[in-house]
Design a protein around this motif. Structure first.
Motif, PDB file in Angstrom:
ATOM      1  N   MET A   1       0.835  -1.174   0.000  1.00 24.97           N
ATOM      2  CA  MET A   1       0.000   0.000   0.000  1.00 24.97           C
ATOM      3  C   MET A   1       0.886   1.247   0.000  1.00 24.97           C
ATOM      4  O   MET A   1       1.753   1.405   0.844  1.00 24.97           O
ATOM      5  N   GLN A   2       0.647   2.129  -0.942  1.00 26.70           N
ATOM      6  CA  GLN A   2       1.420   3.361  -1.020  1.00 26.70           C
ATOM      7  C   GLN A   2       0.865   4.383  -0.037  1.00 26.70           C
ATOM      8  O   GLN A   2      -0.342   4.553   0.089  1.00 26.70           O
ATOM      9  N   GLN A   3       1.766   5.041   0.658  1.00 24.87           N
ATOM     10  CA  GLN A   3       1.386   6.034   1.653  1.00 24.87           C
ATOM     11  C   GLN A   3       1.310   7.407   0.999  1.00 24.87           C
ATOM     12  O   GLN A   3       2.195   7.788   0.249  1.00 24.87           O
ATOM     13  N   HIS A   4       0.230   8.155   1.279  1.00 30.98           N
ATOM     14  CA  HIS A   4       0.062   9.495   0.748  1.00 30.98           C
ATOM     15  C   HIS A   4       0.087  10.483   1.905  1.00 30.98           C
ATOM     16  O   HIS A   4      -0.760  10.428   2.793  1.00 30.98           O
ATOM     17  N   ASN A   5       1.050  11.382   1.906  1.00 33.38           N
ATOM     18  CA  ASN A   5       1.157  12.406   2.938  1.00 33.38           C
ATOM     19  C   ASN A   5       0.702  13.743   2.370  1.00 33.38           C
ATOM     20  O   ASN A   5       1.164  14.146   1.305  1.00 33.38           O
ATOM     21  N   ILE A   6      -0.184  14.413   3.086  1.00 34.74           N
ATOM     22  CA  ILE A   6      -0.654  15.725   2.683  1.00 34.74           C
ATOM     23  C   ILE A   6      -0.434  16.671   3.855  1.00 34.74           C
ATOM     24  O   ILE A   6      -0.925  16.426   4.964  1.00 34.74           O
ATOM     25  N   ILE A   7       0.288  17.747   3.627  1.00 30.83           N
ATOM     26  CA  ILE A   7       0.510  18.768   4.639  1.00 30.83           C
ATOM     27  C   ILE A   7      -0.716  19.673   4.680  1.00 30.83           C
ATOM     28  O   ILE A   7      -1.207  20.113   3.632  1.00 30.83           O
ATOM     29  N   ILE A   8      -1.210  19.974   5.869  1.00 31.37           N
ATOM     30  CA  ILE A   8      -2.420  20.782   6.030  1.00 31.37           C
ATOM     31  C   ILE A   8      -2.063  22.060   6.775  1.00 31.37           C
ATOM     32  O   ILE A   8      -1.512  22.015   7.877  1.00 31.37           O
ATOM     33  N   ASN A   9      -2.384  23.187   6.170  1.00 28.67           N
ATOM     34  CA  ASN A   9      -2.188  24.495   6.785  1.00 28.67           C
ATOM     35  C   ASN A   9      -3.362  25.388   6.428  1.00 28.67           C
ATOM     36  O   ASN A   9      -3.875  25.317   5.317  1.00 28.67           O
ATOM     37  N   THR A  10      -3.780  26.219   7.376  1.00 26.16           N
ATOM     38  CA  THR A  10      -4.846  27.178   7.144  1.00 26.16           C
ATOM     39  C   THR A  10      -4.541  28.466   7.889  1.00 26.16           C
ATOM     40  O   THR A  10      -3.918  28.438   8.955  1.00 26.16           O
ATOM     41  N   LYS A  11      -4.991  29.565   7.351  1.00 28.44           N
ATOM     42  CA  LYS A  11      -4.862  30.861   8.032  1.00 28.44           C
ATOM     43  C   LYS A  11      -5.928  31.000   9.125  1.00 28.44           C
ATOM     44  O   LYS A  11      -5.904  31.957   9.892  1.00 28.44           O
ATOM     45  N   ASN A  12      -6.870  30.040   9.201  1.00 30.23           N
ATOM     46  CA  ASN A  12      -7.925  30.075  10.211  1.00 30.23           C
ATOM     47  C   ASN A  12      -7.492  29.458  11.531  1.00 30.23           C
ATOM     48  O   ASN A  12      -8.318  29.222  12.415  1.00 30.23           O
ATOM     49  N   ALA A  13      -6.208  29.179  11.655  1.00 34.08           N
ATOM     50  CA  ALA A  13      -5.620  28.682  12.905  1.00 34.08           C
ATOM     51  C   ALA A  13      -4.253  29.341  13.028  1.00 34.08           C
ATOM     52  O   ALA A  13      -3.679  29.778  12.024  1.00 34.08           O
ATOM     53  N   PRO A  14      -3.730  29.432  14.248  1.00 32.50           N
ATOM     54  CA  PRO A  14      -2.434  30.099  14.428  1.00 32.50           C
ATOM     55  C   PRO A  14      -1.315  29.402  13.658  1.00 32.50           C
ATOM     56  O   PRO A  14      -1.325  28.182  13.485  1.00 32.50           O
ATOM     57  N   ASP A  15      -0.366  30.195  13.198  1.00 33.76           N
ATOM     58  CA  ASP A  15       0.821  29.634  12.559  1.00 33.76           C
ATOM     59  C   ASP A  15       1.591  28.810  13.588  1.00 33.76           C
ATOM     60  O   ASP A  15       1.616  29.152  14.773  1.00 33.76           O
ATOM     61  N   PRO A  16       2.229  27.734  13.158  1.00 34.14           N
ATOM     62  CA  PRO A  16       3.050  26.949  14.084  1.00 34.14           C
ATOM     63  C   PRO A  16       4.132  27.814  14.728  1.00 34.14           C
ATOM     64  O   PRO A  16       4.678  28.718  14.093  1.00 34.14           O
ATOM     65  N   LEU A  17       4.418  27.526  15.986  1.00 37.97           N
ATOM     66  CA  LEU A  17       5.433  28.272  16.723  1.00 37.97           C
ATOM     67  C   LEU A  17       6.826  27.678  16.560  1.00 37.97           C
ATOM     68  O   LEU A  17       7.781  28.193  17.108  1.00 37.97           O
ATOM     69  N   GLY A  18       6.927  26.578  15.840  1.00 35.34           N
ATOM     70  CA  GLY A  18       8.204  25.913  15.644  1.00 35.34           C
ATOM     71  C   GLY A  18       8.241  25.189  14.314  1.00 35.34           C
ATOM     72  O   GLY A  18       7.387  25.406  13.451  1.00 35.34           O
ATOM     73  N   PRO A  19       9.203  24.282  14.154  1.00 34.26           N
ATOM     74  CA  PRO A  19       9.373  23.569  12.878  1.00 34.26           C
ATOM     75  C   PRO A  19       8.435  22.364  12.756  1.00 34.26           C
ATOM     76  O   PRO A  19       8.846  21.210  12.874  1.00 34.26           O
ATOM     77  N   TYR A  20       7.157  22.640  12.565  1.00 34.12           N
ATOM     78  CA  TYR A  20       6.155  21.587  12.372  1.00 34.12           C
ATOM     79  C   TYR A  20       4.989  22.163  11.579  1.00 34.12           C
ATOM     80  O   TYR A  20       4.891  23.369  11.390  1.00 34.12           O
ATOM     81  N   THR A  21       4.101  21.297  11.099  1.00 36.27           N
ATOM     82  CA  THR A  21       2.916  21.728  10.364  1.00 36.27           C
ATOM     83  C   THR A  21       1.717  21.705  11.292  1.00 36.27           C
ATOM     84  O   THR A  21       1.728  21.041  12.329  1.00 36.27           O
ATOM     85  N   GLN A  22       0.675  22.420  10.892  1.00 32.51           N
ATOM     86  CA  GLN A  22      -0.558  22.399  11.687  1.00 32.51           C
ATOM     87  C   GLN A  22      -1.123  20.977  11.737  1.00 32.51           C
ATOM     88  O   GLN A  22      -1.621  20.550  12.778  1.00 32.51           O
ATOM     89  N   ALA A  23      -1.055  20.280  10.628  1.00 29.68           N
ATOM     90  CA  ALA A  23      -1.551  18.907  10.579  1.00 29.68           C
ATOM     91  C   ALA A  23      -0.956  18.205   9.367  1.00 29.68           C
ATOM     92  O   ALA A  23      -0.461  18.839   8.435  1.00 29.68           O
ATOM     93  N   ILE A  24      -1.029  16.895   9.405  1.00 26.74           N
ATOM     94  CA  ILE A  24      -0.604  16.078   8.271  1.00 26.74           C
ATOM     95  C   ILE A  24      -1.613  14.947   8.110  1.00 26.74           C
ATOM     96  O   ILE A  24      -2.116  14.402   9.095  1.00 26.74           O
ATOM     97  N   GLU A  25      -1.933  14.641   6.865  1.00 31.87           N
ATOM     98  CA  GLU A  25      -2.847  13.531   6.576  1.00 31.87           C
ATOM     99  C   GLU A  25      -2.049  12.391   5.965  1.00 31.87           C
ATOM    100  O   GLU A  25      -1.295  12.590   5.010  1.00 31.87           O
ATOM    101  N   ILE A  26      -2.200  11.228   6.542  1.00 36.09           N
ATOM    102  CA  ILE A  26      -1.552  10.020   6.047  1.00 36.09           C
ATOM    103  C   ILE A  26      -2.619   8.943   5.920  1.00 36.09           C
ATOM    104  O   ILE A  26      -3.219   8.542   6.921  1.00 36.09           O
ATOM    105  N   ASN A  27      -2.879   8.517   4.689  1.00 39.01           N
ATOM    106  CA  ASN A  27      -3.849   7.444   4.431  1.00 39.01           C
ATOM    107  C   ASN A  27      -5.176   7.659   5.151  1.00 39.01           C
ATOM    108  O   ASN A  27      -5.660   6.808   5.892  1.00 39.01           O
ATOM    109  N   ASN A  28      -5.771   8.832   4.959  1.00 34.18           N
ATOM    110  CA  ASN A  28      -7.096   9.178   5.484  1.00 34.18           C
ATOM    111  C   ASN A  28      -7.149   9.405   6.995  1.00 34.18           C
ATOM    112  O   ASN A  28      -8.225   9.460   7.576  1.00 34.18           O
TER     113      ASN A  28
END
Length: 137
Positions: A1-28
């Motif tokens: 099974m191939q893994q699909h990673n999607i980085i999730i960012n929105t201006k409707n939530a605070p920007d990350p305070l460090g080296p990370y993303t607001q969220a990540i989606e992996i296989n649903n």
């Protein structure tokens, strides 16, 4: 099974305070990074734990809605709090939030862990992270 990673960012939530993303989606499955209660519009944080809990959850809601999901898709949350004695107010805010924003009258609250910690970024009283799933309703 191939893994699909999607980085999730929105201006409707605070920007990350460090080296990370607001969220990540992996296989649903969406993993939302810990959200402190900063209002993204004003960059202000309330001093009230009830309001802080609501804002942290609102940030999570805004992040997952970017992916087309709703709060009913949240299956797990983890709360980091600086004072365990705040738990009654946190629980009231938490329950009211899910009851207010649910598209179902009989929402099943997500599984949850709660940990008391000594300090949080920006002197927040609470930080909440969440896991949501596309296939869960």
């Amino acid at each position: 099974m191939q893994q699909h990673n999607i980085i999730i960012n929105t201006k409707n939530a605070p920007d990350p305070l460090g080296p990370y993303t607001q969220a990540i989606e992996i296989n649903n499955i969406i993993f939302v990074s810990g959200q402190i209660p900063i209002c993204p519009d004003t960059n202000i944080m309330s001093d009230n734990i009830y309001d802080q809990t609501h804002q942290a959850l609102l940030n999570i809601k805004n992040i997952i809605e970017t992916t087309g999901l709703k709060i009913n898709n949240i299956v797990k949350t983890t709360l980091f709090i600086i004072n365990i004695n705040d738990l009654p107010k946190i629980n009231t805010s938490y329950k009211n939030f899910f009851n207010t924003y649910s598209f179902s009258k009989n929402i099943t609250l997500p599984a949850r862990s709660c940990v008391e910690v000594s300090k949080l970024p920006k002197d927040a009283k609470i930080e909440i992270e969440a896991i949501a799933m596309r296939e869960f309703l």
